[in-house]
Design a protein around this motif. Sequence first.
Motif, PDB file in Angstrom:
ATOM      1  N   GLU B  32      45.807  30.670  25.539  1.00 47.92           N
ATOM      2  CA  GLU B  32      44.851  31.209  26.509  1.00 47.92           C
ATOM      3  C   GLU B  32      45.478  32.368  27.265  1.00 47.92           C
ATOM      4  OE1 GLU B  32      43.996  27.858  28.951  1.00 47.92           O
ATOM      5  OE2 GLU B  32      42.727  26.878  27.455  1.00 47.92           O
ATOM      6  N   ARG B  33      44.726  33.469  27.409  1.00 48.50           N
ATOM      7  CA  ARG B  33      45.211  34.611  28.176  1.00 48.50           C
ATOM      8  C   ARG B  33      45.254  34.272  29.665  1.00 48.50           C
ATOM      9  NH1 ARG B  33      45.261  39.747  25.908  1.00 48.50           N
ATOM     10  NH2 ARG B  33      46.558  40.119  27.754  1.00 48.50           N
ATOM     11  N   ALA B  34      46.282  34.771  30.346  1.00 47.92           N
ATOM     12  CA  ALA B  34      46.394  34.559  31.796  1.00 47.92           C
ATOM     13  C   ALA B  34      45.248  35.253  32.522  1.00 47.92           C
ATOM     14  CB  ALA B  34      47.741  35.081  32.294  1.00 47.92           C
ATOM     15  N   ASP B  35      44.901  36.436  32.048  1.00 49.96           N
ATOM     16  CA  ASP B  35      43.766  37.161  32.605  1.00 49.96           C
ATOM     17  C   ASP B  35      42.810  37.421  31.444  1.00 49.96           C
ATOM     18  OD1 ASP B  35      41.928  38.792  33.776  1.00 49.96           O
ATOM     19  OD2 ASP B  35      43.358  40.238  34.596  1.00 49.96           O
ATOM     20  N   ALA B  36      41.729  36.671  31.439  1.00 45.12           N
ATOM     21  CA  ALA B  36      40.815  36.755  30.294  1.00 45.12           C
ATOM     22  C   ALA B  36      40.098  38.100  30.228  1.00 45.12           C
ATOM     23  CB  ALA B  36      39.791  35.637  30.380  1.00 45.12           C
ATOM     24  N   ASP B  37      40.063  38.813  31.349  1.00 49.31           N
ATOM     25  CA  ASP B  37      39.349  40.096  31.388  1.00 49.31           C
ATOM     26  C   ASP B  37      40.232  41.145  32.075  1.00 49.31           C
ATOM     27  OD1 ASP B  37      37.391  41.922  31.045  1.00 49.31           O
ATOM     28  OD2 ASP B  37      36.044  41.135  32.597  1.00 49.31           O
ATOM     29  N   PRO B  38      41.280  41.598  31.392  1.00 46.87           N
ATOM     30  CA  PRO B  38      42.250  42.492  32.042  1.00 46.87           C
ATOM     31  C   PRO B  38      41.673  43.872  32.324  1.00 46.87           C
ATOM     32  CG  PRO B  38      42.737  42.277  29.720  1.00 46.87           C
ATOM     33  CD  PRO B  38      41.618  41.332  29.989  1.00 46.87           C
ATOM     34  N   PRO B  39      42.258  44.571  33.314  1.00 50.57           N
ATOM     35  CA  PRO B  39      41.789  45.923  33.612  1.00 50.57           C
ATOM     36  C   PRO B  39      42.263  46.919  32.553  1.00 50.57           C
ATOM     37  CG  PRO B  39      43.637  45.341  35.024  1.00 50.57           C
ATOM     38  CD  PRO B  39      43.305  44.116  34.237  1.00 50.57           C
ATOM     39  N   VAL B  40      41.540  48.001  32.461  1.00 45.65           N
ATOM     40  CA  VAL B  40      41.920  49.081  31.540  1.00 45.65           C
ATOM     41  C   VAL B  40      43.191  49.739  32.063  1.00 45.65           C
ATOM     42  CG1 VAL B  40      41.231  51.358  30.702  1.00 45.65           C
ATOM     43  CG2 VAL B  40      39.584  49.481  30.725  1.00 45.65           C
ATOM     44  N   ASP B  41      44.078  50.035  31.144  1.00 51.96           N
ATOM     45  CA  ASP B  41      45.374  50.601  31.519  1.00 51.96           C
ATOM     46  C   ASP B  41      45.318  52.126  31.559  1.00 51.96           C
ATOM     47  OD1 ASP B  41      48.119  50.962  31.883  1.00 51.96           O
ATOM     48  OD2 ASP B  41      48.448  51.052  29.718  1.00 51.96           O
ATOM     49  N   TYR B 121      42.284  52.732  48.518  1.00 43.97           N
ATOM     50  CA  TYR B 121      41.939  51.357  48.130  1.00 43.97           C
ATOM     51  C   TYR B 121      41.097  51.383  46.864  1.00 43.97           C
ATOM     52  CZ  TYR B 121      40.291  46.564  48.333  1.00 43.97           C
ATOM     53  OH  TYR B 121      40.016  45.257  48.025  1.00 43.97           O
ATOM     54  N   ASN B 122      41.524  50.612  45.874  1.00 41.30           N
ATOM     55  CA  ASN B 122      40.757  50.502  44.628  1.00 41.30           C
ATOM     56  C   ASN B 122      39.765  49.351  44.744  1.00 41.30           C
ATOM     57  OD1 ASN B 122      43.098  52.151  43.761  1.00 41.30           O
ATOM     58  ND2 ASN B 122      42.130  51.931  41.765  1.00 41.30           N
ATOM     59  N   ILE B 123      38.512  49.697  44.858  1.00 42.40           N
ATOM     60  CA  ILE B 123      37.471  48.679  45.051  1.00 42.40           C
ATOM     61  C   ILE B 123      37.120  48.004  43.732  1.00 42.40           C
ATOM     62  CG2 ILE B 123      35.071  48.322  45.791  1.00 42.40           C
ATOM     63  CD1 ILE B 123      35.488  50.824  47.599  1.00 42.40           C
ATOM     64  N   LEU B 124      36.999  48.782  42.684  1.00 51.37           N
ATOM     65  CA  LEU B 124      36.650  48.240  41.370  1.00 51.37           C
ATOM     66  C   LEU B 124      37.688  48.656  40.345  1.00 51.37           C
ATOM     67  CD1 LEU B 124      32.803  48.998  41.105  1.00 51.37           C
ATOM     68  CD2 LEU B 124      33.886  46.808  41.672  1.00 51.37           C
ATOM     69  N   ARG B 125      37.930  47.780  39.402  1.00 50.24           N
ATOM     70  CA  ARG B 125      38.806  48.082  38.281  1.00 50.24           C
ATOM     71  C   ARG B 125      38.005  48.022  36.989  1.00 50.24           C
ATOM     72  NH1 ARG B 125      44.398  47.326  39.691  1.00 50.24           N
ATOM     73  NH2 ARG B 125      44.722  49.298  40.723  1.00 50.24           N
ATOM     74  N   GLN B 126      38.049  49.085  36.209  1.00 55.12           N
ATOM     75  CA  GLN B 126      37.395  49.043  34.906  1.00 55.12           C
ATOM     76  C   GLN B 126      38.089  47.996  34.045  1.00 55.12           C
ATOM     77  OE1 GLN B 126      37.318  52.779  32.749  1.00 55.12           O
ATOM     78  NE2 GLN B 126      36.574  51.781  30.885  1.00 55.12           N
ATOM     79  N   THR B 127      37.311  47.170  33.381  1.00 54.74           N
ATOM     80  CA  THR B 127      37.901  46.106  32.565  1.00 54.74           C
ATOM     81  C   THR B 127      37.754  46.411  31.081  1.00 54.74           C
ATOM     82  OG1 THR B 127      35.827  44.896  32.691  1.00 54.74           O
ATOM     83  CG2 THR B 127      37.532  44.304  34.283  1.00 54.74           C
ATOM     84  N   VAL B 128      38.665  45.825  30.310  1.00 56.78           N
ATOM     85  CA  VAL B 128      38.665  46.047  28.861  1.00 56.78           C
ATOM     86  C   VAL B 128      37.358  45.565  28.248  1.00 56.78           C
ATOM     87  CG1 VAL B 128      39.785  45.366  26.710  1.00 56.78           C
ATOM     88  CG2 VAL B 128      41.177  45.923  28.712  1.00 56.78           C
ATOM     89  N   SER B 129      36.836  44.449  28.751  1.00 54.08           N
ATOM     90  CA  SER B 129      35.614  43.878  28.178  1.00 54.08           C
ATOM     91  C   SER B 129      34.386  44.708  28.507  1.00 54.08           C
ATOM     92  CB  SER B 129      35.414  42.460  28.710  1.00 54.08           C
ATOM     93  OG  SER B 129      35.033  42.508  30.076  1.00 54.08           O
ATOM     94  N   GLY B 130      34.498  45.555  29.525  1.00 62.27           N
ATOM     95  CA  GLY B 130      33.340  46.330  29.950  1.00 62.27           C
ATOM     96  C   GLY B 130      32.523  45.625  31.016  1.00 62.27           C
ATOM     97  N   SER B 131      32.982  44.451  31.455  1.00 64.36           N
ATOM     98  CA  SER B 131      32.242  43.733  32.505  1.00 64.36           C
ATOM     99  C   SER B 131      32.191  44.569  33.784  1.00 64.36           C
ATOM    100  CB  SER B 131      32.891  42.371  32.769  1.00 64.36           C
ATOM    101  OG  SER B 131      34.232  42.545  33.167  1.00 64.36           O
ATOM    102  N   THR B 132      33.234  45.347  34.035  1.00 64.54           N
ATOM    103  CA  THR B 132      33.189  46.366  35.089  1.00 64.54           C
ATOM    104  C   THR B 132      33.396  47.706  34.384  1.00 64.54           C
ATOM    105  OG1 THR B 132      34.200  44.812  36.644  1.00 64.54           O
ATOM    106  CG2 THR B 132      34.160  47.135  37.285  1.00 64.54           C
ATOM    107  N   PRO B 133      32.350  48.507  34.295  1.00 65.23           N
ATOM    108  CA  PRO B 133      32.432  49.692  33.424  1.00 65.23           C
ATOM    109  C   PRO B 133      33.172  50.874  34.028  1.00 65.23           C
ATOM    110  CG  PRO B 133      30.242  49.489  34.377  1.00 65.23           C
ATOM    111  CD  PRO B 133      31.004  48.280  34.824  1.00 65.23           C
ATOM    112  N   VAL B 134      33.385  50.854  35.343  1.00 66.51           N
ATOM    113  CA  VAL B 134      34.036  52.010  35.978  1.00 66.51           C
ATOM    114  C   VAL B 134      35.122  51.541  36.947  1.00 66.51           C
ATOM    115  CG1 VAL B 134      32.014  53.517  35.836  1.00 66.51           C
ATOM    116  CG2 VAL B 134      32.358  52.081  37.868  1.00 66.51           C
ATOM    117  N   GLU B 135      35.996  52.491  37.250  1.00 68.27           N
ATOM    118  CA  GLU B 135      36.999  52.296  38.288  1.00 68.27           C
ATOM    119  C   GLU B 135      36.486  53.028  39.530  1.00 68.27           C
ATOM    120  OE1 GLU B 135      40.108  51.075  36.897  1.00 68.27           O
ATOM    121  OE2 GLU B 135      41.587  51.447  38.465  1.00 68.27           O
ATOM    122  N   LEU B 136      36.635  52.395  40.691  1.00 73.38           N
ATOM    123  CA  LEU B 136      36.121  52.994  41.928  1.00 73.38           C
ATOM    124  C   LEU B 136      37.177  52.853  43.014  1.00 73.38           C
ATOM    125  CD1 LEU B 136      33.657  54.163  43.528  1.00 73.38           C
ATOM    126  CD2 LEU B 136      33.047  51.804  44.055  1.00 73.38           C
TER     127      LEU B 136
END
Lengths: 186, 284
Positions: B32-41, B121-136
């Motif tokens: 199991e991944r520690a973070d199932a939905d990691p942020p985009v690098d 301050y980073n409010i949103l992190r874009q995720t690899v899965s696309g669940s959060t589509p943008v970084e803010l």
Amino acid sequence: MNILLSLIILLFCGVCDDVRQDVAYITDSGHVEFTSRVPLHTFTGSSDHLHGLIDFDENLVDFYLDLSTLKSGIGRRDRDIYRTLNVDDYPFAEFTGTLSTSFDQNSSETQQVEVQGEFTIHGVTRNVTIQGTMQKQGEELYLTAEWILNLEDYDIEPPGILFYRVNEEQELRIEATLNSAPKEEI
Amino acid sequence: MNVCKFANFGFTVFFLHLVLLVESMNAQLPRERADADPPVDRLFWASYSIGISTVESVSARNLNSTVKHTFGLVDGGIDHFFGLDDGANTRLGLEYGFHDRFSMGIGRMTFNKLVDMHAKYNILRQTVSGSTPVELAVKTSVGINTFPGTGRDFSERLNYFVSVMIARKMGNFSLQATPMYAHFNRVSGNNEKQLFGLGIVAGLALNDRFSLGAEYLPVIGDRNPGTYDTAAVTLNIDTGGHIFQLFFTSSQWHNESFIMANNRDRFWEGEFRFGFNIHRVFGF
């Protein structure tokens, strides 16, 4: 005759189940540490997310680490490490094998042990033998091990810093306290 | 007949072994991944594209040091060694990550002897899965003109800045839109006290070592007389320990407020200058 023999075997398996212990040892917070060397510089990375299982009945030793949990103290370097290990495609380092030396579960002394099995990282699997120690501490099992991982053996290109390259030999150390748990809960 | 019986017995034993083998394999821990939905690098390679801040954050307990340098216009020719003989504007900056999403920094540049402090301050992190589509991310900053002998009191030396950075990475290409607002407590002549801009930042990773970048900062609405929108292009080099940015830009200033307020050169008319940024992160 063959049916009778099969039944005997089945019965034997059932008896074996009855005499087996119904617990195994498990952790999800083992410590992993690696040391990398470049000329004039050494850095260490670690993770406290090592998952492990030791089942003496099945003679099973199974460990894995999500490599994205490794931290070296510098975020940018961590991301370089993840890229080097291609964590997106190969997120885990895994070992599955067996104890090749005996371990006295009734003793609370630290005992030298050896495991043999398959170690996988970066999508490459190798047979390895690793020495370590184990100590029974009440319901817990304390384990340590150290070995050298050669990056080239696992098709990992050592990252470079200007004209230098990270040494291919990485010193690995693990340390974990495994708790006994009923097998049906694992 | 005997052969048949032996085969039957062999099959039974094989089947039992198979059952036991499957049981043994099932005994392995599920991976199991520690973070199932990691942020985009690595949307961008540094916390500044060139002059505009990016969504790239400083990790917790890391200190990012930055040296920013711009020279005179390249069109000065060999007599001015393509601008390197002309006055340079240098900014030295430090930015500390208190959290993976929150950092504060301070810097000082040659022009106006400007000292600026900022929080991001980073409010949103874009995720690899696309669940959060943008970084803010949001950045606020205050600048103090410390140039002596101007006759200005403390409050007249202040300027304020706020920007919102919205970015998305698509494969090796990243794009950021940065609406921004700057306020100057005191201005000269017909200059505006308030300026709005929309920074556009683009990045293209060529490989792990090199990437290209560009930025464009048009002023929206009223602007200072004689100023122009700023454009810049850069080559980013990751040496493993440092990020080097070698760029050509029309503006000689190093933060968004003053880029909007003071850029008097036109990139598209060949009025650009060489500059470089160096970023180095230390862990604590």
